[in-house]
Design a protein around this motif. Sequence first.
Motif, short mmCIF file in Angstrom:
data_model
loop_
_atom_site.label_atom_id
_atom_site.label_comp_id
_atom_site.label_asym_id
_atom_site.label_seq_id
_atom_site.Cartn_x
_atom_site.Cartn_y
_atom_site.Cartn_z
N HIS A 72 0.95 -1.22 0.07
CA HIS A 72 0.15 -0.17 0.18
C HIS A 72 0.81 1.49 -0.05
O HIS A 72 2.03 1.17 0.36
CB HIS A 72 -0.67 -0.02 1.35
CG HIS A 72 -1.99 -0.72 1.17
ND1 HIS A 72 -3.33 -0.69 0.17
CD2 HIS A 72 -2.53 -1.99 1.80
CE1 HIS A 72 -4.10 -1.64 0.37
NE2 HIS A 72 -3.58 -2.42 1.28
N SER A 73 0.40 2.40 -0.26
CA SER A 73 1.07 3.49 -0.33
C SER A 73 0.30 4.43 0.71
O SER A 73 -0.68 4.20 1.18
CB SER A 73 0.98 4.32 -1.63
OG SER A 73 -0.40 4.82 -1.89
N LEU A 74 1.09 5.65 1.11
CA LEU A 74 0.56 6.58 2.20
C LEU A 74 -0.79 6.85 1.71
O LEU A 74 -1.84 7.05 2.71
CB LEU A 74 1.58 7.81 2.19
CG LEU A 74 2.65 7.45 3.38
CD1 LEU A 74 3.32 8.95 3.02
CD2 LEU A 74 2.41 7.41 4.49
N GLN A 75 -1.01 7.24 0.65
CA GLN A 75 -2.28 7.71 0.17
C GLN A 75 -3.73 6.69 0.47
O GLN A 75 -4.67 7.19 0.43
CB GLN A 75 -2.19 8.14 -1.47
CG GLN A 75 -1.64 9.49 -1.79
CD GLN A 75 -0.11 9.39 -1.37
OE1 GLN A 75 0.66 8.25 -1.39
NE2 GLN A 75 0.53 10.53 -1.07
N ASP A 76 -3.11 5.75 0.51
CA ASP A 76 -4.26 4.49 0.87
C ASP A 76 -4.64 4.70 2.21
O ASP A 76 -5.85 4.06 2.47
CB ASP A 76 -3.80 2.96 0.41
CG ASP A 76 -3.50 2.73 -0.80
OD1 ASP A 76 -4.12 3.65 -1.91
OD2 ASP A 76 -2.42 1.83 -1.07
N ILE A 77 -4.07 5.22 3.07
CA ILE A 77 -4.39 5.33 4.62
C ILE A 77 -5.75 6.15 4.78
O ILE A 77 -5.66 7.51 4.11
CB ILE A 77 -3.38 5.80 5.44
CG1 ILE A 77 -2.08 4.96 5.08
CG2 ILE A 77 -3.77 5.79 6.93
CD1 ILE A 77 -0.79 5.59 6.03
N ASP A 78 -6.85 5.56 5.33
CA ASP A 78 -7.79 6.20 5.81
C ASP A 78 -7.80 7.12 7.26
O ASP A 78 -8.47 8.21 7.18
CB ASP A 78 -9.01 5.45 5.53
CG ASP A 78 -9.24 4.84 4.24
OD1 ASP A 78 -9.53 5.65 3.32
OD2 ASP A 78 -9.00 3.76 4.08
N VAL A 79 -7.32 6.36 8.11
CA VAL A 79 -7.17 7.18 9.21
C VAL A 79 -5.85 6.70 10.17
O VAL A 79 -5.27 5.53 9.80
CB VAL A 79 -8.27 6.35 10.33
CG1 VAL A 79 -8.18 6.84 12.09
CG2 VAL A 79 -9.72 6.62 9.83
N VAL A 80 -5.24 7.57 10.68
CA VAL A 80 -3.86 7.55 11.52
C VAL A 80 -4.19 7.29 13.02
O VAL A 80 -4.78 8.31 13.47
CB VAL A 80 -2.89 8.30 11.06
CG1 VAL A 80 -1.68 8.29 11.97
CG2 VAL A 80 -3.01 8.68 9.56
N ALA A 81 -3.95 6.08 13.55
CA ALA A 81 -4.21 6.03 14.98
C ALA A 81 -2.81 6.26 15.74
O ALA A 81 -2.03 5.59 15.31
CB ALA A 81 -5.01 4.83 15.33
N TYR A 82 -3.01 6.60 16.93
CA TYR A 82 -1.48 6.39 17.89
C TYR A 82 -1.81 6.29 19.22
O TYR A 82 -3.16 6.51 19.79
CB TYR A 82 -0.80 7.86 17.54
CG TYR A 82 -1.59 8.99 18.13
CD1 TYR A 82 -2.62 9.88 17.41
CD2 TYR A 82 -1.42 9.69 19.48
CE1 TYR A 82 -3.25 10.90 17.97
CE2 TYR A 82 -2.05 10.72 19.90
CZ TYR A 82 -3.00 11.23 18.99
OH TYR A 82 -3.74 12.18 19.43
N THR A 83 -0.87 5.99 19.90
CA THR A 83 -1.09 5.74 21.35
C THR A 83 -1.15 7.09 22.12
O THR A 83 0.03 7.96 22.03
CB THR A 83 -0.14 4.83 21.91
OG1 THR A 83 -0.08 3.55 21.35
CG2 THR A 83 -0.22 4.60 23.46
N ARG A 84 -2.44 7.58 22.69
CA ARG A 84 -2.34 8.86 23.25
C ARG A 84 -1.87 8.66 24.85
O ARG A 84 -1.78 9.75 25.54
CB ARG A 84 -3.82 9.33 23.09
CG ARG A 84 -4.11 10.62 23.82
CD ARG A 84 -5.48 11.02 23.40
NE ARG A 84 -5.91 12.41 23.85
CZ ARG A 84 -6.96 12.80 24.59
NH1 ARG A 84 -8.01 11.81 24.53
NH2 ARG A 84 -7.24 13.89 24.91
N GLY A 85 -1.97 7.37 25.33
CA GLY A 85 -1.33 7.46 26.89
C GLY A 85 -2.06 6.05 27.17
O GLY A 85 -2.79 5.41 26.56
N PRO A 86 -1.92 5.59 28.27
CA PRO A 86 -0.95 6.17 29.45
C PRO A 86 0.65 5.95 28.91
O PRO A 86 0.59 4.84 28.03
CB PRO A 86 -1.20 5.64 30.83
CG PRO A 86 -2.07 4.24 30.32
CD PRO A 86 -2.61 4.76 28.91
#
Length: 346
Positions: A72-86
Motif C-alpha cells: 500500500h502507499s501512504l495515500q491509501d491510509i484512511d485513518v491514522v491512530a496513535y497511542t495517546r496514553g498512558p
Amino acid sequence: MLILGIESSCDETGVALVRSEGAAVPALLSHALYSQIAMHQAYGGVVPELASRDHIRRVIPLAREVLAESQHSLQDIDVVAYTRGPGLAGALLVGAGVACALGAALQKPVLGVHHLEGHLLSPFLSADPPEFPFVALLVSGGHTQLMRVDGVGRYTLLGETIDDAAGEAFDKSAKLMGLGYPGGPALSKLAEQGDATAFKLPRPLLHSGDLDFSFAGLKTAVMTQAKKLGDALEARKADLAASTEAAIVEVLLKKSLAALRDTGLKRLVVAGGVGANRHLRAQLNAACQRQGVRVHYPELHLCTDNGAMIAMAAAMRLQTPGGASQAQTTYSFDVQPRWPLADLVV
Ligand code: KG4
Ligand code: ZN
C-alpha cells in the motif's frame, strides 16, 4: 478502510496496518516492531529521554516497512491512530506528533488510542477472537487490573493493584537476582529449572475478599530472601525464581477466578506483557477448563507492546456507534501520560 496504528508509549516502537470492512472483525495486514530493550539494558531500566529519541529514529522507517509489506502507499491510509496514553510523556509525543503530521499531510482523520484498550482488544487479532462480555485480566509492566468488558469503551474496573504491577514484580525480583532488564521473560525461563515450593513467599491480598492486588511486599520478601542466601544465592537462583513466579501467578489466577465468579461471566481475556508467561497460561487454562470458562489470549508475539493492537483498537472504536466522532481533523494533540481506562467512553 485502512488504519495505520502507531505505538510509542514506552520502549517499543510499533507500526501496523489494519483493514476494517463493515462490522466484520478487522484484519491485520502487516506490522513492524522495533524493541529498544538492548539500548536500555545497560541502565537496568527504561531511560525516558533515550526512549523518545529512539522512537523518532524508528517510526518513519517502520511505517515505510508496513506499507511496503502490504503493498500500500501512504495515500491509501484512511485513518491514522496513535497511542495517546498512558505512558512516558516524551515517548507518547513522538507517536502523536508523527500521526498528526501524517494526518495533516494526507488530510485524513487522526485518532488517539488508550494503550490499555489496545492490549485489551488485542485478542481480537487472534484466530479465535472473544465475544463480549468478558472479564479481562490486564497484566503489563505498569498495570495490573481486572475489568468487566461489555463492549468497546464499556469498561468497569473490578480491581487493580494498590502498588506495584505484576510485570514490575517480575522485573524488580529479576533485577535483585541479577537477571537484567526486562526481567519477566528471564525470570520465567530460569524458573523452569527451579522448585516452586523451595521458598515460602507471601501471596499479598490473596484473601482480601476484593479483587485488588499488591505486589510491593512480595518484592521485599524476595529481597530479604536473596540477602539471607548471600553467596548461596547463585546456586539457589532458579528455586527463588520459580517460587517468585508461583507467588505472582497464584494471586493472578485466584483473583481472576474470583472476578469470573463475582460477575457470573464465562469468558476471560488475558492481555499485556505478563500474559506471555507460560506458567500463568498453563494455570489459567487448567483452572478455566475445570470451570467451563473460555480463555482468550493475544497471539504470543502481540502480548507485549505493538502497533497492531493500537490500529485494532482504533478500528473497533470506529465500528462502534459514536466512535467515528472521536477521529479528529484539527491535528492538535495532547498526550495523557496518566489515563484511567475506566474513564474511557465511546
Ligand atoms: O505490556 P508490556 O509489553 O508493556 C507495558 O505496557 O508495560 O509489558 C511488559 C511487561 C514487563 O514487565 C515484562 O517483564 C513482562 O511484561 N513480561 C513477562 C513475560 N514477558 C513479558 N513477565 C513474565 N513472563 C513473561 N514471559
Ligand atoms: Zn503495554
